[in-house]
Scaffold this active site. Sequence first.
Site, PDB file in Angstrom:
ATOM      1  CB  SER A  87      -8.220   1.345   6.192  1.00  0.00           C
ATOM      2  OG  SER A  87      -8.839   2.607   6.308  1.00  0.00           O
ATOM      3  CE  LYS A  89      -3.712   2.182   2.698  1.00  0.00           C
ATOM      4  NZ  LYS A  89      -4.562   2.076   3.918  1.00  0.00           N
ATOM      5  CB  SER A 131      -7.687   3.975   3.275  1.00  0.00           C
ATOM      6  OG  SER A 131      -6.863   3.365   4.271  1.00  0.00           O
TER       7      SER A 131
END
Length: 471
Positions: free
Chosen positions: A184, A84, A160
């Site tokens: 997330s 990420k 996210s």
Amino acid sequence: MTQQQTRIADLSALELLRLFRGGELSPVEAARACLARIERHNPAVNAYCLIDPDTTLAAARDAEQRYRRGEPLGLVDGVPTAIKDVFYTRGWRNLKGSRTVDSEQPWDTDAPAVAALRRHGFVPLGKTTTPEFGWKGVTDSPLCGPTNNPWDPSKTAGGSSGGSGAAVMLGMGPLSLGTDAGGSIRIPAGFCGCVGHKPTHGRVPMWPPSPFAPLAHPGPMTRTVEDAALLMNVISEPDPRDSTLPDNRTDFLAVLGEGVRGLRIAYSPDFGYVRVDREIHDSVAAAAALFQELGAVVEHVDPGFTDPLESFGRLFYGGAANALRDLDEAKRALMDPGLISVAKEASRLSMLDYLAAMNERAALIERMSLFHTEYDLLLSPSLPIPAFDANREVPAGWPHERWPTWTPFTYPFNMTGQPACSVPCGFTRDGLPIGLQLVGARHRDDLVLRAAHAYQQANPLHHRRPPLLQE
């Protein structure tokens, strides 16, 4: 993609490792298969914001040579892995979905989780998309645009860590790193149909500190619970830059086969206050019944707390305001207007407001600690609704403006720091995934993963692939 590459891209990390060790497959072949899958399907979902085939293939060739010498470097040597875009990764920019970050600065540091992966010989695939600074439960940003759902690209992947969720479900890497400060990891896991584990707070080192500390947790996103346990074995290694210095003596893979017989499980379909979509309710109820068939003692009982939404918002958005405090108006003009709005509102909070939220957090930790003296696990939906239209913070017609109002099952456990895992438990009539959340007492990640594995073995939905892969 060739038929062989398709087969390789659909393998789990543990399956790849078995083939590497047996000399039946090369890490280079695995890397090329994942890169081909990215080239073919990333345009439809926007899971990756940075792809660097030269670096990927160089690392794969190094791993190939180690296997030829019979000297694999570590637990994930040669396994393609996505990261990420909030984790520092040596040699790659870390923009956090923001146009305000200077991309020309030196990028010569690894975050602890990435450093651990590097010690264990991983093959870095690229950086996955995130909303700006990871601030919301969907994935879109002014820098990267929206990330779409692999089961229906008109829908959101969640956030996210939406890029990581979409990537693993499309075979664009069997392992991926995510972060979770309000859901997330578990939100995109639920929407995308993968496994997402939020560890106990501090179990996985985090540096630099998240703007959303003490709510933030790094963790694994994979297609199988076994792969999540494997990745936990790697990334939970201590790092001196994180003052929590987690205890990592547990071998998460070793405990997976112990099953759930005799475990005391509380099943709460709505926490006593959440309105849940009927298809999701029914699917999670069936999952609870399956746990009973597997030998667990399942009771229908709520955890007994009121919705901590207001206190969560003060802590989370207070972190956002602090992250933006030194940015001038020119930079703010480049940013997600929603992020600017919540940061502006949170900047008006007093220290007493923040401390009151911390007091509620402490009371919630105490409440759940006592709850888990009676129950080993808590089962709930991961989300009360299925994935909605992409490029929106909330569903069309939703009565509230901000994303946490549709994630009531996730953020309470960021406040408590408990381990919580989302595992797929079904699909809606429209073919969208449904997630089951398993929550355990603090430091019982082993028990959460063990139960999630037992469930996935009994209801193995991870073999089902998104229709996008047939196009």
